[in-house]
Enzyme design. Structure first.
Site, short mmCIF file in Angstrom:
data_model
loop_
_atom_site.label_atom_id
_atom_site.label_comp_id
_atom_site.label_asym_id
_atom_site.label_seq_id
_atom_site.Cartn_x
_atom_site.Cartn_y
_atom_site.Cartn_z
N ARG A 1 0.84 -1.19 0.10
CA ARG A 1 -0.09 0.44 -0.33
C ARG A 1 0.76 1.19 -0.12
O ARG A 1 2.02 1.11 0.70
CB ARG A 1 -0.77 -0.05 1.43
CG ARG A 1 -2.20 -0.86 0.95
CD ARG A 1 -3.38 -0.79 0.31
NE ARG A 1 -4.54 -1.40 -0.22
CZ ARG A 1 -4.76 -2.32 -0.63
NH1 ARG A 1 -3.13 -2.54 -1.71
NH2 ARG A 1 -5.54 -2.94 -0.78
N GLU B 1 -1.50 7.83 -5.97
CA GLU B 1 -2.15 6.79 -6.86
C GLU B 1 -3.43 7.40 -7.08
O GLU B 1 -4.33 7.77 -6.11
CB GLU B 1 -1.63 5.95 -6.93
CG GLU B 1 -2.69 5.09 -5.66
CD GLU B 1 -1.86 4.19 -5.74
OE1 GLU B 1 -2.89 2.44 -6.13
OE2 GLU B 1 -0.86 3.40 -5.19
N HIS C 1 0.31 0.12 -10.32
CA HIS C 1 -1.20 -0.69 -9.54
C HIS C 1 -1.18 -1.80 -9.74
O HIS C 1 -2.25 -2.23 -9.83
CB HIS C 1 -1.30 -0.59 -8.52
CG HIS C 1 -2.04 -0.38 -7.46
ND1 HIS C 1 -3.08 0.28 -6.15
CD2 HIS C 1 -2.45 -2.00 -6.50
CE1 HIS C 1 -3.47 -0.72 -5.13
NE2 HIS C 1 -3.07 -1.60 -5.40
#
Length: 628
Positions: free
Chosen positions: A235, A264, A282
């Site tokens: 994360r 993000e 991601h």
């Protein structure tokens, strides 16, 4: 009106998987925009549709959104982390929260390893330079990967997979793990300060919690001594962006591999443009296989809960939900077993007892709990993580350890057999796993050394089984003594020690092994004979409606073992079988269906096997032809 499921957002272009699952279950699917909205937009979406289930990828499911859905029974996370869900509010409102904890284990660990290799072998930087027409091999400084010490923060499923893959490159693996996890061989558990002192690379595999948010800050980086490469595939919020840039600028960090970045999908430009940063958007979880698995399993959890069942991967315990029993666990006589709430759902805590729960005075050192925890982790490395429960922590002072709750769909094999539910796939898989355990451990000197102590085997198997029947049958004592001494001479593998149907949970060929507190380096024949004892005695019951099927299961188990295990199906095994059958009639722990057996006739069979094992076919014991 059909129950409604709201899908808040998604990272894929179509809804074919979800729609197929929900159409088959008679559920209505309502979808929000593919891109996650903000909290207010999600709250409005939920309030408008009043769903029985919410599925979310990255969208925030706030306490207000949960309160806006009075019919809500489940929030399914399309992923692993739960930092975008108000879990406490869901629990208070009686709704389950689920995730799919293991769908992308291989992908995320692959991604972490790929980033590490790309940095230390210079792949990303040299790709950019070469394509810019800068051909400069003399200016490159590259590392030998096998010389690296890699520190892993968090040692769950993904952390363990990353360690396994890096260990194959020869890296030294050190781990920071807060849950007192039993470490596999070759992996060292250290304090965080030890990791900062020694690591050439640091890989983050921890969830985003209040206690982990911003953990990579100026103080953390300043304590690192070897200019480590930082990998974050968990994360973005774990890393303080400004501290990261300062660490890169000062040279305290040699670089960073980031699949997740705070801010993000529009993270700071200074991070994305930094030449020492390898960045991906991601996608560590992503593959053609993992995405389909994620969508299907998350949808099936919704169907399961709305159909009145408990979920397989609960991350909370809703108010009003019944506490689960340990799925399929036989309470046994040697331990106390209880279910507790863990950080991500229910766990099983097992505490070894100093006095076993039998009529006879049967004592054993409860420190055997540490042997069991170590054996489970060792077995996982040999026969696969899916074949044993994962050990979460150990507490030597209380003689207990914790393990993951086995999925409730797996049933206790003993109970199935006693109710005439005989599945040959289970027998085949059990035999295969046992053979793999014996064959795979037989070449490992470190396992031999670690499990060399046979004290618990002596206390819980030799004394109450073999010694006891020798005392009660003096005419057999010389033969029994030879059998026991033979087992001691033939020590060649890690022996489970309690390999019986009551310690096998199964659903067809999906099998999980339990209860190895008497694991030791010993004669693998004992395990095979121990399981055969139970199958044979169940087939000999007066009321056995499946005697033929039980015999077939015995043969199937032995055939599978023969294909995957060492060559031990011989007369010595038959003699051990005879002793164990007699012990379950006259020892300190008789079978619980003794009243259903013709004890005199069964004893004659057991004695025959001890005295003349090669005449077994004359008495109908389901053992195939042996090699000696």
């Amino acid at each position: 009106m059909a129950p409604r499921v709201v899908l808040t957002d998604r990272a894929w272009p179509d809804l074919a998987v979800e729609q197929g699952v929900f159409d088959a279950a008679g559920l209505e699917l309502v979808t929000g925009p593919a891109t996650a909205g903000n909290a207010a937009e999600i709250e409005a979406l939920i309030q408008t549709n009043d769903p029985a289930a919410i599925m979310t990828c990255w969208a925030p499911v706030s306490a207000a959104a949960i309160r806006a859905a009075p019919k809500l029974r489940i929030i399914g996370r399309l992923g692993v982390g739960l930092d975008n869900i108000a879990v406490d509010e869901a629990s208070a409102r009686g709704a389950w929260v689920t995730n799919v904890p293991d769908y992308c284990v291989e992908e995320v660990s692959d991604h972490a390893v790929a980033m590490l290799l790309a940095h230390f072998r210079g792949v990303a930087r040299m790709d950019r330079e070469t394509k810019s027409l800068r051909w400069n091999p003399a200016g490159v400084r590259l590392a030998r990967v096998r010389e690296l010490t890699v520190g892993i923060v968090g040692f769950g499923r993904i952390g363990q997979a990353t360690a396994r893959k890096l260990a194959a490159f020869g890296c030294k693996i050190i781990v920071v793990e807060s849950s007192r996890l039993a470490m596999p061989f070759g992996i060292e558990q250290v304090m965080l300060s030890g990791l900062q002192e020694r690591a050439d690379a640091i890989v983050l595999h921890v969830p985003l919690l209040d206690t982990t948010r911003g953990m990579i800050d100026d103080d953390f980086i300043a304590a690192c001594r070897r200019r480590p490469f930082l990998v974050n595939v968990s994360r973005g919020g774990l890393v303080d962006n400004d501290a990261l840039l300062r660490g890169l600028g000062s040279g305290m960090l040699s670089g960073a591999g980031l699949d997740v970045i705070e801010g993000e999908p529009s993270p700071p430009a200074g991070i994305l443009s930094h030449p020492a940063v390898i960045a991906t958007p991601h996608v560590a979880f992503l593959s053609d296989v993992s995405l389909i698995e994620l969508r299907r399993r998350a949808s099936e959890e919704v169907v399961r809960v709305l159909g009145g069942q408990d979920p397989l991967h609960a991350c909370n315990r809703p108010v009003g939900a019944a506490t689960p029993n340990p799925a399929g666990f036989d309470r046994g006589v040697a331990s106390e077993i209880r279910v507790m709430e863990g950080p991500i759902g229910p766990i099983v805590v097992k505490r070894a007892l100093p006095r076993l729960k039998v009529a006879a005075e049967w004592l054993s050192d409860p420190s055997r709990s540490l042997v069991e925890a170590a054996a489970l982790e060792t077995m996982a490395g040999i026969i696969g993580r899916d074949a044993v429960p994962k050990v979460l922590w150990t507490d030597p002072s209380r003689h207990e350890f914790a393990m993951e709750l086995v999925p409730p769909r797996l049933r206790n094999w003993k109970q199935d057999l006693l109710t005439d539910r005989v599945d040959l796939r289970t027998a085949a898989r059990a035999g295969q796993l046992l053979g793999q355990l014996h064959a795979g451990s037989g070449r490992r000197d470190e396992i031999r050394q670690h499990f060399a102590d046979r004290r618990f085997f002596e206390e819980l198997r030799i004394a109450p089984y073999f010694t006891r029947i020798a005392d009660r049958n003096p005419d057999l004592a010389p033969q029994i003594d030879v059998i026991v001494r033979g087992m001691d001479m033939r020590r060649q593998a890690l022996v489970h020690g309690d390999f019986s149907p009551k310690n096998i949970l199964a659903d067809g060929s999906d099998v999980v092994l339990l209860d190895c507190e008497v694991a030791h380096w010993g004669d693998p024949r004992f395990d095979v004979a121990f399981c055969m004892t139970h199958l044979t005695l169940k087939a000999l019951r007066r009321n056995a409606g499946s005697a033929a099927a039980l015999t077939a299961a015995s043969l199937q188990l032995l055939d599978s073992y023969r294909q995957s295990g060492p060559a031990i199906l011989d007369g010595d095994l038959i003699r051990i079988l005879g002793c164990l059958m007699l012990a379950r009639l006259e020892g300190d722990s008789p079978v619980d269906y003794l009243k259903d057996l013709d004890v005199p006739a069964t004893k004659r069979i057991a004695v025959h096997l001890i005295v003349d094992p090669f005449a077994r076919n004359e008495i109908g014991i389901p053992i195939p032809e042996t090699s000696s």
